[in-house]
Design a protein around this motif. Structure first.
Motif, PDB file in Angstrom:
ATOM      1  N   ILE A   1       3.316  12.486  12.411  1.00 35.12           N
ATOM      2  CA  ILE A   1       2.128  11.630  12.494  1.00 35.12           C
ATOM      3  C   ILE A   1       2.067  10.960  13.859  1.00 35.12           C
ATOM      4  CG2 ILE A   1       1.117   9.478  11.631  1.00 35.12           C
ATOM      5  CD1 ILE A   1       2.021  10.343   8.832  1.00 35.12           C
TER       6      ILE A   1
ATOM      7  N   GLY B   1       0.778  -1.231   0.000  1.00 37.67           N
ATOM      8  CA  GLY B   1       0.000   0.000   0.000  1.00 37.67           C
ATOM      9  C   GLY B   1       0.806   1.275   0.000  1.00 37.67           C
ATOM     10  N   TYR B   2       2.086   1.188   0.318  1.00 36.66           N
ATOM     11  CA  TYR B   2       2.933   2.378   0.393  1.00 36.66           C
ATOM     12  C   TYR B   2       3.699   2.639  -0.904  1.00 36.66           C
ATOM     13  CZ  TYR B   2       1.989   1.963   5.388  1.00 36.66           C
ATOM     14  OH  TYR B   2       1.353   1.865   6.611  1.00 36.66           O
TER      15      TYR B   2
ATOM     16  N   GLU C   1      -0.797  11.562  16.701  1.00 35.85           N
ATOM     17  CA  GLU C   1      -1.568  10.441  17.231  1.00 35.85           C
ATOM     18  C   GLU C   1      -1.496  10.392  18.750  1.00 35.85           C
ATOM     19  OE1 GLU C   1      -0.023   6.989  15.353  1.00 35.85           O
ATOM     20  OE2 GLU C   1      -1.204   7.260  13.498  1.00 35.85           O
TER      21      GLU C   1
ATOM     22  N   SER D   1       0.585  10.008   1.326  1.00 40.05           N
ATOM     23  CA  SER D   1      -0.845   9.756   1.458  1.00 40.05           C
ATOM     24  C   SER D   1      -1.098   8.426   2.168  1.00 40.05           C
ATOM     25  CB  SER D   1      -1.495   9.755   0.074  1.00 40.05           C
ATOM     26  OG  SER D   1      -2.862   9.433   0.164  1.00 40.05           O
ATOM     27  N   ALA D   2      -0.339   7.397   1.779  1.00 37.44           N
ATOM     28  CA  ALA D   2      -0.489   6.087   2.417  1.00 37.44           C
ATOM     29  C   ALA D   2      -0.087   6.141   3.882  1.00 37.44           C
ATOM     30  CB  ALA D   2       0.357   5.055   1.678  1.00 37.44           C
TER      31      ALA D   2
ATOM     32  N   LEU E   1      -0.485   8.603   5.898  1.00 40.70           N
ATOM     33  CA  LEU E   1      -1.611   9.180   6.630  1.00 40.70           C
ATOM     34  C   LEU E   1      -2.780   8.201   6.753  1.00 40.70           C
ATOM     35  CD1 LEU E   1      -1.643  12.794   5.125  1.00 40.70           C
ATOM     36  CD2 LEU E   1      -1.132  12.177   7.497  1.00 40.70           C
ATOM     37  N   ASN E   2      -3.032   7.453   5.672  1.00 42.05           N
ATOM     38  CA  ASN E   2      -4.201   6.571   5.637  1.00 42.05           C
ATOM     39  C   ASN E   2      -3.966   5.219   6.303  1.00 42.05           C
ATOM     40  OD1 ASN E   2      -5.792   8.449   4.223  1.00 42.05           O
ATOM     41  ND2 ASN E   2      -4.925   7.808   2.268  1.00 42.05           N
ATOM     42  N   LEU E   3      -2.752   4.685   6.148  1.00 42.44           N
ATOM     43  CA  LEU E   3      -2.461   3.343   6.652  1.00 42.44           C
ATOM     44  C   LEU E   3      -1.671   3.353   7.955  1.00 42.44           C
ATOM     45  CD1 LEU E   3      -1.455   1.642   3.262  1.00 42.44           C
ATOM     46  CD2 LEU E   3      -3.677   1.590   4.416  1.00 42.44           C
ATOM     47  N   GLY E   4      -1.023   4.467   8.232  1.00 40.45           N
ATOM     48  CA  GLY E   4      -0.270   4.571   9.469  1.00 40.45           C
ATOM     49  C   GLY E   4       1.211   4.254   9.306  1.00 40.45           C
TER      50      GLY E   4
END
Length: 211
Positions: free
Chosen positions: A202, A165-166, A206, A181-182, A184-187
């Protein structure tokens, strides 16, 4: 005016004329990515068997780098070494880069190292010379840049399969728009560098957003 360099074997010859018997070129790759190790290579070329087309890895296509790496594995002595994400976060990226270089040089047992950059690693196991733009000026360093780049790119492809995903198989961990973007979305993954600002921010957010 832009200076165009053509890498040659003059630095190696100079070192040998001053008594060095085992001369290697050294380069690293991976200072800028947000994840994965930093990787260094040390290469000892045989002056009678230097592959045609050696140059700064950044100026070559991926296919050309792969081809030259395969050829270098047949005609040169190569050591590839890494400094881990944990070492990068603990030491800082410059020191970790130098640590990877030190490991690569030590693995070959060289007695003289031609290092890309303007600083010699402080714990280098032999004498050395730092050469600014060395990957464009020195054939051994150019070879090392190719070996380090191909080795790290392959490692990032493997990590991309573990953490999909990255886009690391495409961006090698550099902070592209898709990677950010990944993130932010996937951690944050275990192989992200926590000392690097986008990752740190990030985690920091959190920490204070999580109730």
């Amino acid at each position: 005016m832009t200076i165009v360099y053509v890498p040659d074997f003059s630095h190696e010859h100079t070192a040998q004329s001053e008594g060095a018997g085992f001369v290697v070129g050294v380069d690293e790759v991976g200072r800028g990515p947000l994840c994965g190790p930093v990787t260094a290579a040390a290469v000892r070329l045989d002056p009678a068997r230097i592959p045609a087309g050696l140059g700064d890895s950044k100026t070559l296509t991926a296919a050309r780098r792969e081809s030259l790496f395969a050829e270098l594995q047949q005609v040169a002595l190569i050591a590839v070494a890494h400094a881990s994400v944990e070492e990068i976060d603990a030491l800082n990226i410059l020191r970790a880069s130098h640590l990877a270089m030190e490991r690569a040089v030590a693995a070959l047992g060289a007695d003289y190292a031609l290092i890309d950059g303007n600083l010699l690693p402080r714990n280098l196991s032999c004498r050395g010379l730092a050469i600014i733009k060395g990957d464009a000026r020195c054939l051994s360093i150019a070879a090392a840049s190719i070996c380090a780049k191909v080795s790290r790119d392959r490692l990032m492809v493997d990590l991309a399969q573990q953490y999909p995903g990255y886009g690391w198989e495409l961006n090698a961990g550099y902070p592209t728009k898709a990677h950010l973007s990944a993130l932010l979305n996937l951690g944050v993954t275990p192989v992200h560098r926590r000392s690097f600002k986008p990752v740190h921010n990030i985690l920091y957010q959190e920490k204070y957003i999580t109730p």
